[in-house]
Design an enzyme around this catalytic site. Structure first.
Site, PDB file in Angstrom:
ATOM      1  N   GLY A   1       0.767  -1.598   0.289  1.00 53.02           N
ATOM      2  CA  GLY A   1       0.159   0.043   0.041  1.00 53.02           C
ATOM      3  C   GLY A   1       0.920   1.385   0.175  1.00 53.02           C
ATOM      4  N   ASP A   2       0.470   1.997  -0.325  1.00 55.06           N
ATOM      5  CA  ASP A   2       0.482   3.881  -0.059  1.00 55.06           C
ATOM      6  C   ASP A   2       2.245   3.546  -1.349  1.00 55.06           C
ATOM      7  OD1 ASP A   2      -0.629   4.791   2.243  1.00 55.06           O
ATOM      8  OD2 ASP A   2       0.841   2.660   3.316  1.00 55.06           O
TER       9      ASP A   2
ATOM     10  N   GLY B   1       1.198   5.068  -3.770  1.00 54.73           N
ATOM     11  CA  GLY B   1       1.268   6.724  -4.565  1.00 54.73           C
ATOM     12  C   GLY B   1       0.185   6.330  -5.550  1.00 54.73           C
ATOM     13  N   LYS B   2      -0.633   5.434  -5.599  1.00 54.14           N
ATOM     14  CA  LYS B   2      -1.673   4.942  -6.706  1.00 54.14           C
ATOM     15  C   LYS B   2      -2.405   6.491  -6.862  1.00 54.14           C
ATOM     16  CE  LYS B   2      -3.227   1.638  -3.710  1.00 54.14           C
ATOM     17  NZ  LYS B   2      -1.820   2.176  -3.103  1.00 54.14           N
TER      18      LYS B   2
ATOM     19  N   ALA C   1      -7.624   2.597   3.554  1.00 55.78           N
ATOM     20  CA  ALA C   1      -6.989   3.420   1.806  1.00 55.78           C
ATOM     21  C   ALA C   1      -7.017   5.204   2.082  1.00 55.78           C
ATOM     22  CB  ALA C   1      -7.638   2.424   0.541  1.00 55.78           C
TER      23      ALA C   1
ATOM     24  N   HIS D   1      -5.459   7.539  -0.566  1.00 55.41           N
ATOM     25  CA  HIS D   1      -5.078   8.259  -1.594  1.00 55.41           C
ATOM     26  C   HIS D   1      -5.113   9.540  -1.717  1.00 55.41           C
ATOM     27  CE1 HIS D   1      -6.411   4.390  -3.737  1.00 55.41           C
ATOM     28  NE2 HIS D   1      -5.553   3.335  -2.340  1.00 55.41           N
ATOM     29  N   THR D   2      -3.665   9.940  -1.704  1.00 53.24           N
ATOM     30  CA  THR D   2      -3.801  11.714  -1.472  1.00 53.24           C
ATOM     31  C   THR D   2      -3.374  12.114  -3.458  1.00 53.24           C
ATOM     32  OG1 THR D   2      -2.939  10.872  -0.184  1.00 53.24           O
ATOM     33  CG2 THR D   2      -2.704  13.251  -1.219  1.00 53.24           C
TER      34      THR D   2
ATOM     35  N   GLY E   1      -2.097   8.513  10.305  1.00 50.40           N
ATOM     36  CA  GLY E   1      -0.789   9.458  10.572  1.00 50.40           C
ATOM     37  C   GLY E   1       0.458   8.877  11.419  1.00 50.40           C
TER      38      GLY E   1
ATOM     39  N   ASP F   1      11.862  10.341  -7.352  1.00 50.74           N
ATOM     40  CA  ASP F   1      12.359  11.394  -6.745  1.00 50.74           C
ATOM     41  C   ASP F   1      13.346  11.680  -5.434  1.00 50.74           C
ATOM     42  OD1 ASP F   1       9.726  11.561  -6.109  1.00 50.74           O
ATOM     43  OD2 ASP F   1       9.864  13.062  -5.369  1.00 50.74           O
TER      44      ASP F   1
HETATM   45  P1  IMP Z   1      -6.687  -3.261   7.975  1.00 53.08           P
HETATM   46  O1  IMP Z   1      -6.619  -2.560   6.847  1.00 53.08           O
HETATM   47  O2  IMP Z   1      -7.137  -1.429   9.035  1.00 53.08           O
HETATM   48  O3  IMP Z   1      -8.042  -4.123   9.456  1.00 53.08           O
HETATM   49  O4  IMP Z   1      -5.036  -3.457   9.182  1.00 53.08           O
HETATM   50  C1  IMP Z   1      -4.487  -4.698   9.064  1.00 53.08           C
HETATM   51  C2  IMP Z   1      -3.030  -4.203   7.859  1.00 53.08           C
HETATM   52  O5  IMP Z   1      -3.509  -3.804   6.809  1.00 53.08           O
HETATM   53  C3  IMP Z   1      -2.199  -3.027   8.398  1.00 53.08           C
HETATM   54  O6  IMP Z   1      -1.167  -3.224   8.806  1.00 53.08           O
HETATM   55  C4  IMP Z   1      -3.002  -1.674   8.330  1.00 53.08           C
HETATM   56  O7  IMP Z   1      -1.525  -0.251   8.624  1.00 53.08           O
HETATM   57  C5  IMP Z   1      -2.704  -2.073   6.526  1.00 53.08           C
HETATM   58  N1  IMP Z   1      -3.585  -1.296   5.365  1.00 53.08           N
HETATM   59  C6  IMP Z   1      -4.513  -1.351   5.517  1.00 53.08           C
HETATM   60  N2  IMP Z   1      -4.695  -0.939   4.765  1.00 53.08           N
HETATM   61  C7  IMP Z   1      -3.714  -0.183   4.012  1.00 53.08           C
HETATM   62  C8  IMP Z   1      -3.421   0.789   3.098  1.00 53.08           C
HETATM   63  O8  IMP Z   1      -4.097   1.789   2.260  1.00 53.08           O
HETATM   64  N3  IMP Z   1      -1.846   1.537   3.138  1.00 53.08           N
HETATM   65  C9  IMP Z   1      -1.251   0.886   3.962  1.00 53.08           C
HETATM   66  N4  IMP Z   1      -2.070  -0.347   4.439  1.00 53.08           N
HETATM   67  C10 IMP Z   1      -2.878  -0.603   4.988  1.00 53.08           C
END
Ligand code: IMP
Length: 426
Positions: free
Chosen positions: A15-16, A18-19, A42, A44-45, A304, A335
């Site tokens: 995740g994260d 930069g989608k 999720a 998304h910025t 955060g 970058d």
């Molecule tokens: P949950 O989805 O809140 O149940 O969290 C389960 C795990 O997935 C945790 O480690 C979260 O930090 C991670 N997680 C869930 N959604 C995202 C996302 O969009 N980006 C990054 N980590 C995520």
């Protein structure tokens, strides 16, 4: 990516990646942009004209004037969050009446799901998973145990009250065993009844909407959330999120058959990050990690929290590409690596001296294995304004070419900065 097609965007890491920015960019000429799984875990910025738009539920592509945003059936919805995002866009003067559609099949994240998510995390103590605390796991558990409530029930308020009260009474008993205050059923229902009124005008049969769209050869962009390394089946469970993240989730989550999908774009961040606990084979600790975290603003959009960071892990990304049938790559946040003297990429895992594949590992193996790296020389130039691949420093070109050759998938887009216009098409 051409336009008259159904394309899917998938995060290939944790995740994260930069989608949000890539979705916004590619949504410019699309007729529909669709979220098909996950919930408001999720984040998304999108940055447009120096203004930051954080999206958790509404598809990031909605900022483009043409695209209709669809929240399809596979998404789980926290009503408060959805209303907040609707209000954010309306306060910018956006008329959402024809711009936003929400499936009546979407399951709801209700107050007792959030309470249970926290309660389980507290009970796990040192072994907590580090969920986002948004109630994702408990809401998905209710969906699959036939205890869920959907937007559909909201259409008939009396039915909703009856079902909500039944579930809330059961959940309150469980919540109390964790020594947490039970939820106040009447107050919560009052809140929901207000939120419901704001959301109902957007409710639609999104299956038919998207079927008609594919029949008419409209262009559809399916916006994946999270990353394949968090997929409920293909991650080192339980260090997972509560949905399938692979591109195959599109059929269940939006009702679009696989044969209609013509492209799958994998988003590969130039390094790795992860929020929450769980194995991260290429994790960096110390000064270099702090530097990358700060420069890449690797702090969760949703919670955060400071993200853990590491070198790019191509053994893991290779698996994500295979399982999702990724046909094109977008490299993001390259970058952030500018200014580093040396950069590493993990190209193989070894366990007890023998090669092992990501897909063969559970969390125990992932925690013990040794990543093997290829080392690259860095570059110092600011690349945010570069507009062609050839305009990039030679070492940066080599880094990108290596990724492309390793994965054997063409790199079509390189994001060189957070703003909408900071990218290179290859
Ligand atoms: P949950 O989805 O809140 O149940 O969290 C389960 C795990 O997935 C945790 O480690 C979260 O930090 C991670 N997680 C869930 N959604 C995202 C996302 O969009 N980006 C990054 N980590 C995520």
């Amino acid at each position: 990516m051409s336009n008259n097609i159904v394309s899917v965007i998938v995060g290939t890491q944790w995740g994260d990646e930069g989608k949000g920015k890539i979705v916004d960019l590619l949504a410019e000429k699309k007729d529909f942009v669709v979220r098909f799984h996950g919930g408001n875990n999720a984040g998304h910025t999108v940055i447009v004209n120096n203004k930051k738009y954080p999206f958790h539920l509404i598809p990031s592509g909605i900022l483009q004037p043409k695209a209709v945003g669809v929240i399809a059936n596979g998404v789980i919805i926290d009503l408060e969050v959805l209303v907040e995002e609707i209000k954010m866009l309306q306060s910018e003067g956006m008329d959402l009446k024809k711009k936003l559609k929400v499936s009546e099949r979407c399951h709801l994240i209700l107050p007792f799901h959030r309470a249970l998510d926290q309660a389980y995390e507290n009970a796990r103590g040192e072994n907590r998973l580090g969920t986002t605390g948004r109630g994702i796991g408990p809401a998905m558990a209710d969906k699959f145990s036939y205890n869920g409530l959907r937007i559909y029930e909201l259409l008939n308020w009396n039915l909703f009250v009856e079902k909500f009260t039944f579930q809330a009474k059961i959940k309150n008993k469980i919540i109390e065993t964790f020594a947490i205050k039970p939820i106040k059923i009447k107050e919560e229902l009052e809140k929901i009844s207000k939120l419901r009124k704001i959301i109902l005008p957007f409710v639609a049969d999104t299956y038919q909407l998207l079927k008609k769209a594919t029949d008419q050869k409209k262009s559809i962009l399916l916006e994946g959330a999270h990353g394949v390394m968090l997929d409920i089946d293909f991650s080192p469970y339980p260090f997972s999120t509560g949905s399938n993240v692979i591109a195959g989730a599109v059929s269940a989550g939006a009702g679009i058959p696989q044969q209609k999908i013509s492209k799958v774009l994998g988003i590969v961040k130039a390094y790795t990050s992860r929020v929450g606990r769980g194995p991260l084979p290429t994790e960096l600790i110390g000064k270099l990690a702090d530097e990358i975290r700060k420069k890449g603003t690797e702090f969760g959009t949703t919670t955060g929290r400071a993200r853990r960071v590491g070198w790019l892990d191509l053994e893991a990304v290779k698996f994500a590409c295979e399982v999702s049938g990724i046909s094109e790559i977008a490299i993001t946040k390259i970058d952030i690596l500018s200014g580093l003297e040396n950069i590493k990429i993990c190209v193989e895992y070894k366990l007890d001296g023998k090669p092992i594949l990501y897909s063969s590992c559970g969390y125990t193996e992932l925690e013990k294995l040794t990543p093997l790296y290829k080392e690259f020389s860095g570059w110092n130039e600011d690349i945010t304004k570069v507009k062609s691949f050839k305009g990039l420093p030679k070492n940066c070109q080599d880094y990108i070419k290596f990724i492309e050759n390793f994965l054997r998938i063409p790199v079509k887009l390189i994001s060189t900065g957070p703003a909408r216009e900071e990218y290179i098409r290859v």
